[in-house]
Design a protein around this motif. Structure first.
Motif, mmCIF file in Angstrom:
data_model
loop_
_atom_site.group_PDB
_atom_site.id
_atom_site.type_symbol
_atom_site.label_atom_id
_atom_site.label_comp_id
_atom_site.label_asym_id
_atom_site.label_seq_id
_atom_site.Cartn_x
_atom_site.Cartn_y
_atom_site.Cartn_z
ATOM 1 N N ARG A 27 0.829 -1.197 0.000
ATOM 2 C CA ARG A 27 0.000 0.000 0.000
ATOM 3 C C ARG A 27 0.869 1.256 0.000
ATOM 4 O O ARG A 27 0.555 2.239 -0.677
ATOM 5 C CB ARG A 27 -0.925 -0.002 1.214
ATOM 6 N N ARG A 28 1.971 1.212 0.763
ATOM 7 C CA ARG A 28 2.852 2.373 0.801
ATOM 8 C C ARG A 28 3.521 2.599 -0.553
ATOM 9 O O ARG A 28 3.653 3.740 -1.010
ATOM 10 C CB ARG A 28 3.913 2.168 1.888
ATOM 11 N N PHE A 29 3.925 1.504 -1.209
ATOM 12 C CA PHE A 29 4.576 1.633 -2.514
ATOM 13 C C PHE A 29 3.604 2.170 -3.559
ATOM 14 O O PHE A 29 3.945 3.067 -4.338
ATOM 15 C CB PHE A 29 5.117 0.271 -2.958
ATOM 16 N N LYS A 30 2.378 1.667 -3.571
ATOM 17 C CA LYS A 30 1.395 2.138 -4.542
ATOM 18 C C LYS A 30 1.032 3.593 -4.281
ATOM 19 O O LYS A 30 0.880 4.385 -5.223
ATOM 20 C CB LYS A 30 0.137 1.266 -4.479
ATOM 21 N N SER A 31 0.938 3.957 -3.016
ATOM 22 C CA SER A 31 0.635 5.343 -2.686
ATOM 23 C C SER A 31 1.773 6.269 -3.119
ATOM 24 O O SER A 31 1.525 7.381 -3.604
ATOM 25 C CB SER A 31 0.403 5.473 -1.180
ATOM 26 N N SER A 32 3.012 5.814 -2.978
ATOM 27 C CA SER A 32 4.148 6.643 -3.395
ATOM 28 C C SER A 32 4.188 6.809 -4.909
ATOM 29 O O SER A 32 4.499 7.891 -5.413
ATOM 30 C CB SER A 32 5.455 6.028 -2.890
ATOM 31 N N ILE A 33 3.839 5.746 -5.654
ATOM 32 C CA ILE A 33 3.795 5.859 -7.122
ATOM 33 C C ILE A 33 2.684 6.807 -7.548
ATOM 34 O O ILE A 33 2.868 7.643 -8.444
ATOM 35 C CB ILE A 33 3.586 4.470 -7.757
ATOM 36 N N ARG A 34 1.522 6.700 -6.909
ATOM 37 C CA ARG A 34 0.404 7.595 -7.226
ATOM 38 C C ARG A 34 0.788 9.046 -6.946
ATOM 39 O O ARG A 34 0.481 9.949 -7.731
ATOM 40 C CB ARG A 34 -0.826 7.199 -6.421
ATOM 41 N N SER A 35 1.457 9.269 -5.831
ATOM 42 C CA SER A 35 1.893 10.623 -5.495
ATOM 43 C C SER A 35 2.930 11.131 -6.482
ATOM 44 O O SER A 35 2.904 12.297 -6.884
ATOM 45 C CB SER A 35 2.452 10.636 -4.071
ATOM 46 N N LEU A 36 3.835 10.256 -6.900
ATOM 47 C CA LEU A 36 4.886 10.648 -7.834
ATOM 48 C C LEU A 36 4.320 11.050 -9.184
ATOM 49 O O LEU A 36 4.847 11.935 -9.860
ATOM 50 C CB LEU A 36 5.874 9.489 -8.008
ATOM 51 N N LEU A 37 3.213 10.422 -9.583
ATOM 52 C CA LEU A 37 2.624 10.701 -10.892
ATOM 53 C C LEU A 37 1.611 11.835 -10.865
ATOM 54 O O LEU A 37 1.458 12.549 -11.864
ATOM 55 C CB LEU A 37 1.955 9.438 -11.444
ATOM 56 N N ASN A 38 0.917 12.022 -9.732
ATOM 57 C CA ASN A 38 -0.228 12.919 -9.727
ATOM 58 C C ASN A 38 -0.150 14.062 -8.732
ATOM 59 O O ASN A 38 -0.860 15.054 -8.901
ATOM 60 C CB ASN A 38 -1.519 12.125 -9.445
ATOM 61 N N ASP A 39 0.662 13.925 -7.708
ATOM 62 C CA ASP A 39 0.675 14.924 -6.645
ATOM 63 C C ASP A 39 1.699 16.011 -6.955
ATOM 64 O O ASP A 39 2.906 15.765 -6.952
ATOM 65 C CB ASP A 39 0.996 14.254 -5.304
ATOM 66 N N SER A 40 1.214 17.219 -7.204
ATOM 67 C CA SER A 40 2.117 18.325 -7.533
ATOM 68 C C SER A 40 2.970 18.748 -6.341
ATOM 69 O O SER A 40 3.988 19.423 -6.515
ATOM 70 C CB SER A 40 1.308 19.523 -8.037
ATOM 71 N N GLU A 41 2.558 18.366 -5.124
ATOM 72 C CA GLU A 41 3.331 18.709 -3.939
ATOM 73 C C GLU A 41 4.501 17.761 -3.711
ATOM 74 O O GLU A 41 5.352 18.019 -2.858
ATOM 75 C CB GLU A 41 2.421 18.708 -2.702
ATOM 76 N N ASN A 42 4.534 16.649 -4.427
ATOM 77 C CA ASN A 42 5.619 15.691 -4.268
ATOM 78 C C ASN A 42 6.925 16.316 -4.780
ATOM 79 O O ASN A 42 6.997 16.766 -5.929
ATOM 80 C CB ASN A 42 5.316 14.409 -5.048
ATOM 81 N N PRO A 43 7.976 16.367 -3.960
ATOM 82 C CA PRO A 43 9.214 17.038 -4.392
ATOM 83 C C PRO A 43 9.909 16.346 -5.552
ATOM 84 O O PRO A 43 10.716 16.963 -6.257
ATOM 85 C CB PRO A 43 10.081 17.014 -3.118
ATOM 86 N N TRP A 44 9.641 15.044 -5.776
ATOM 87 C CA TRP A 44 10.292 14.316 -6.858
ATOM 88 C C TRP A 44 9.517 14.386 -8.171
ATOM 89 O O TRP A 44 10.037 14.008 -9.219
ATOM 90 C CB TRP A 44 10.483 12.854 -6.458
ATOM 91 N N LYS A 45 8.275 14.856 -8.121
ATOM 92 C CA LYS A 45 7.454 14.852 -9.333
ATOM 93 C C LYS A 45 8.020 15.756 -10.422
ATOM 94 O O LYS A 45 7.929 15.450 -11.611
ATOM 95 C CB LYS A 45 6.020 15.285 -8.999
ATOM 96 N N LYS A 46 8.628 16.874 -10.021
ATOM 97 C CA LYS A 46 9.163 17.788 -11.023
ATOM 98 C C LYS A 46 10.276 17.136 -11.839
ATOM 99 O O LYS A 46 10.420 17.421 -13.039
ATOM 100 C CB LYS A 46 9.647 19.075 -10.374
ATOM 101 N N TYR A 47 11.044 16.226 -11.212
ATOM 102 C CA TYR A 47 12.098 15.541 -11.961
ATOM 103 C C TYR A 47 11.504 14.525 -12.947
ATOM 104 O O TYR A 47 12.026 14.372 -14.060
ATOM 105 C CB TYR A 47 13.048 14.842 -10.990
ATOM 106 N N VAL A 48 10.438 13.869 -12.533
ATOM 107 C CA VAL A 48 9.736 12.969 -13.463
ATOM 108 C C VAL A 48 9.169 13.769 -14.633
ATOM 109 O O VAL A 48 9.294 13.368 -15.799
ATOM 110 C CB VAL A 48 8.623 12.201 -12.727
ATOM 111 N N ASP A 49 8.561 14.893 -14.345
ATOM 112 C CA ASP A 49 7.983 15.728 -15.399
ATOM 113 C C ASP A 49 9.060 16.215 -16.368
ATOM 114 O O ASP A 49 8.865 16.180 -17.597
ATOM 115 C CB ASP A 49 7.265 16.924 -14.781
ATOM 116 N N LEU A 50 10.186 16.663 -15.843
ATOM 117 C CA LEU A 50 11.264 17.141 -16.720
ATOM 118 C C LEU A 50 11.817 16.021 -17.587
ATOM 119 O O LEU A 50 12.153 16.242 -18.765
ATOM 120 C CB LEU A 50 12.382 17.758 -15.871
#
Length: 525
Positions: A27-50
């Protein structure tokens, strides 16, 4: 005859679903993937987007380059396999986190166990797969899928599907996404304009086709007439088709006038939408910057008291924000150089935008409306009772209502003004001294020194502190245990955690004593 029923938990799919459902790591892993893809507050999401933006731009540049140039094998390998593989992984991850199939299986298992019926695995799977299919049919998922297909392109025409990768920028490029949001907000007006445009285009095209199809050499069918009508109404005017009869030219004149009017209407709609969006983005930026602070003020209302407060206590940027319902007062605050937004602080949703639980927040209710100030207090205290609220009251008679609402300090500016006026008339020297202290015009300064858990003052008796050596005068002590203020306290009074000393002296003396007693941490408390 007794019916026998198979235990649902013995089904291999149910065991698998229960195992995943009960796995905290899963559950923690799936939640982290969901946050990485969809949560703009996630600090790592900007690197995925770039990374995705780089892959999109590079694949499009390769498509342009190979039109007239041979592509090296390694670039072709990168474009066909690496880029498409990453897009495939991204698509599958988004499909995975779009819904939880194990939740449907567990829900079906629990329902079957509760009512004592046979477990139907296909019923649960069908419900879960239906959710997956609903996601796959969304525009974003379709674009993601089409962006993968160029990897399987035996036919050269499939290379054009690379252009669908450009549409993926709508998901990752924030500015483009905001542009789409602006158009979406004005979809009713733009749809109305589009319908009107289609009506005028069809009317003008049909009229020209009927009038000139027989003797205009450039009009061979209805499509040519509609093409001319669209080019004319948009004021492009290529000139390849033009009317040659007087009625046809009159139609062209009317269509040109309609085109100018519709372009003006569309321009005004889009400009107003972007103006509203820019104001919203600016307000969101101010709120985000304030939320990054460890302590800040929310000042509700911009009036004379607020102006006086800023003149006496200049604040650093991002340490405060002004909220007011009146756009005119907000514009006045902005013109005066302060951060202000148009919002109603008495609404729960307004205060919920701020990091009220993660920072030390003080709410100043400076409105002239007592009811509004009480509503603001109730909203703030409902979010977090530890929020400090200071409110302005119109009269002493209504002050108890503020206290029952949870206000920590009630301000009575009218009463204070009348008191100072009496002092100024009857005791002018006292008034001059008091005003000099509060207005910062004299050497003396009043300030508070809190007794913190790590303060050197903790556990000391008042008589053991040599205030004279620090060139300070102790006015009194505010005790935390009973909330009373002890003026000129007894020397035997022991300082405890949460007590506050009120001292008077030169600014340098106060700052030195503060630094010495709590190591500069007083400002952070």
């Amino acid at each position: 005859m007794k019916l026998t029923r198979r235990d649902p938990s013995s089904h291999p799919i149910v065991r698998w679903a229960l195992k995943l459902h009960n796995s905290r790591r899963y559950r923690r892993f799936k939640s982290s993937i969901r946050s990485l893809l969809n949560d703009s507050e996630n600090p790592w999401k900007k690197y995925v987007d770039l990374t995705i933006i780089f892959l999109i731009v590079s694949s499009v540049l390769i498509l342009i380059y190979e039109v007239k140039n041979p592509v090296p094998e390694w670039i072709d390998f990168y474009d066909i396999y690496i880029v498409s593989f990453i897009f495939l992984v991204e698509y599958l991850l988004r499909l995975w986190v779009s819904s939880d199939l194990t939740e449907d299986l567990v829900a079906e298992y629990e329902e079957a166990s509760f009512v004592g019926r046979e477990f139907q695995v296909w019923r649960a799977l069908g419900r879960g797969l239906k959710k997956k299919l609903a996601y796959m049919l969304t525009p974003g998922a379709i674009i993601d899928l089409l962006a993968i297909l160029p990897a399987y392109r035996e036919l050269r025409v499939l290379r054009l599907l690379i252009l669908f990768r450009v549409l993926k920028l709508l998901r990752y490029a924030r500015s483009i996404n905001q542009f789409v949001e602006v158009l979406s907000d004005k979809r009713f007006e733009l749809l109305t304009l589009l319908i009107l445009l289609a009506f005028v285009m069809a009317t003008g095209g049909i009229a020209l086709y009927v009038l000139e199809e027989t003797h205009n050499p450039n009009i061979h069918n209805i499509f040519d007439a509609l093409y001319w009508s669209l080019v004319t109404i948009t004021t492009v005017g290529y000139g390849d088709i033009s009317p040659i009869s007087v009625p046809g030219r009159i139609i062209a004149m009317l269509i040109i006038l309609f085109g100018i009017a519709m372009i003006s209407f569309a321009t005004s709609v889009i400009v107003s939408a972007f103006s509203e969006k820019l104001i919203q983005l600016k307000e969101e930026r101010i709120v985000d910057e304030v939320n990054k602070s460890e302590r800040f003020l929310i000042i509700c209302g911009y009036g004379q008291l607020t102006k006086m407060f800023f003149r006496q206590q200049p604040l650093q940027e991002h340490d405060y924000i002004i909220l007011d319902k009146d756009p005119a007062r907000v514009q006045e605050a902005i013109h005066d150089g302060y951060d202000a937004i148009v919002d109603d602080a008495s609404r729960h949703e307004t205060l919920a935008r701020f990091n009220l639980k993660g920072a030390k927040v003080t709410v100043l209710c400076m409105s002239h409306d007592d009811v509004e100030n009480i509503y603001i207090t109730l909203n703030a205290k409902s979010i977090d009772p530890t929020i400090r609220v200071i409110a302005r009251a119109s009269s002493p008679q209504i002050a108890p209502k503020y206290e029952r609402a949870g206000v920590d300090h009630v301000l009575l500016p009218d009463e204070m003004a009348s008191t100072l006026m009496s002092v100024a008339i009857l005791r002018p020297i006292m008034y001059r001294a008091i005003s000099g202290i509060f207005m910062g015009k004299s050497v003396a300064r009043l300030d508070e020194i809190p007794v913190l858990p790590y303060s050197r003052l903790l556990g000391l008796a008042i008589g053991s502190i040599d205030f004279h050596s620090y060139k300070l005068v102790l006015i009194g002590v505010q005790r935390k245990e009973d909330g009373r203020f002890h003026f000129n306290p007894e020397p035997e009074l022991i300082l405890e955690r949460g007590d506050i000393l009120l001292v008077m002296g030169h600014r340098m003396s106060v700052d030195y004593f503060r630094e010495l007693s709590c190591g500069g941490e007083c400002e952070m408390a």
